[in-house]
Scaffold this motif. Structure first.
Motif, PDB file in Angstrom:
ATOM      1  N   MET A   1       0.807  -1.170   0.072  1.00  0.00           N
ATOM      2  CA  MET A   1      -0.116  -0.530   0.106  1.00  0.00           C
ATOM      3  C   MET A   1       1.221   1.333  -0.007  1.00  0.00           C
ATOM      4  O   MET A   1       1.530   1.075   0.817  1.00  0.00           O
ATOM      5  CB  MET A   1      -1.024  -0.387   1.388  1.00  0.00           C
ATOM      6  N   ASN A   2       0.308   2.454  -1.057  1.00  0.00           N
ATOM      7  CA  ASN A   2       1.385   3.397  -0.752  1.00  0.00           C
ATOM      8  C   ASN A   2       1.549   4.145   0.254  1.00  0.00           C
ATOM      9  O   ASN A   2       0.009   4.471   0.889  1.00  0.00           O
ATOM     10  CB  ASN A   2       0.664   4.265  -2.125  1.00  0.00           C
ATOM     11  N   PRO A   3       1.348   4.764   1.066  1.00  0.00           N
ATOM     12  CA  PRO A   3       2.322   5.406   2.212  1.00  0.00           C
ATOM     13  C   PRO A   3       0.924   6.569   2.237  1.00  0.00           C
ATOM     14  O   PRO A   3       1.319   7.635   0.827  1.00  0.00           O
ATOM     15  CB  PRO A   3       3.797   5.926   2.723  1.00  0.00           C
ATOM     16  N   GLN A   4       0.863   7.512   2.976  1.00  0.00           N
ATOM     17  CA  GLN A   4      -0.231   8.943   3.131  1.00  0.00           C
ATOM     18  C   GLN A   4       0.636   9.622   2.644  1.00  0.00           C
ATOM     19  O   GLN A   4       1.755   9.405   2.954  1.00  0.00           O
ATOM     20  CB  GLN A   4      -0.837   8.791   4.388  1.00  0.00           C
TER      21      GLN A   4
END
Ligand code: ATP
Ligand code: MG
Length: 222
Positions: A1-4
């Motif tokens: 998952m891409n970091p915020q």
């Protein structure tokens, strides 16, 4: 998952950083005197404030009132954010001048400083923290202890605050600070501001020296 990601407040920089800094991490803006470190810190806070986020600004060298005044000359109204308590600006110079949690021969009392910071951050539910400059926090009479201080400081900040952090540090190309390089190993990213001679005048340059979790080609930007 891409970091915020969290906007840096500088749109050209955000586009190089896939949207900005990674939420919850710590970054350093390095530069010689007058290269724009404080301005970059203010832009970072302002971008959060404009979106309804809360911010905590710790200053050591300049009084908060002076910073607010200088920002106003650039068209940024920080006063209204301090009045409605979205922004808390604290002068931390007392920590380094013989009062509250002050410096000892072993260095500053980091536990006390960071727990105070965490208290302020919780009170306003801050999501962004600026320490301008961070260098006094990690200062020690013994250069060999500076790296330990820096490591403890980053560890304490990450364990006690949930903020995304931007720290400034002065770096002189003429006389490198003995602590130079320390912050760079322990934070997620380093931005380097410079003024360079151009056509009889000067121009500002920003270099991304390191950015963990973000593919970056070393280059001069902006
Ligand atoms: N991106 C920018 N665009 C226009 N002017 C800028 C910019 N960044 C900085 N300045 C101007 O340059 C001057 C110095 O900026 P600033 O105070 O941010 O530097 P600094 O690196 O924090 O300095 P110091 O080392 O004294 O703390 C200020 O007068 C500011 O208005
Ligand atoms: Mg400054």
């Amino acid at each position: 998952m891409n970091p915020q990601r969290v906007s840096t407040g500088v749109s050209g920089l955000d586009s190089h950083l896939i949207g900005g800094f990674i939420k919850g991490r710590s970054y350093v803006v390095l530069g010689d005197a007058g290269t724009g470190k404080t301005t970059a810190c203010l832009q970072f806070l302002l971008s959060g404030l404009k979106q309804g986020e809360k911010g905590l600004y710790i200053t050591v060298d300049e009084r908060p009132a002076e910073i607010i005044e200088s920002a106003a000359s650039l068209g940024w109204d920080f006063e209204s954010y301090t009045q409605d308590k979205s922004l808390v600006m604290l002068d931390a110079s007392a920590y380094f001048s013989g009062r509250a949690g002050a410096a000892t021969d072993k260095g500053v009392d980091l536990q006390k400083i960071v727990s105070d910071l965490a208290g302020y951050a919780k009170r306003i539910d801050a999501s962004r923290l600026v320490i301008d400059p961070v260098t006094p926090m990690i200062f020690s009479d013994s250069p060999s202890r500076v790296q330990d201080q820096a490591r403890s400081f980053i560890h304490l900040v990450h364990s006690q605050l949930n903020t995304t952090n931007l720290f400034s540090a002065q770096y002189s190309s003429r006389a490198p600070d003995p602590s130079f390089g320390i912050e760079e190993f322990l934070v997620s990213g380093v931005l380097h501001l410079k003024t360079i001679p151009v056509d009889g005048g000067f121009a500002r340059r920003l270099t991304i020296k390191k950015m963990r979790g973000t593919p970056i080609q070393p280059s001069e930007l902006l």
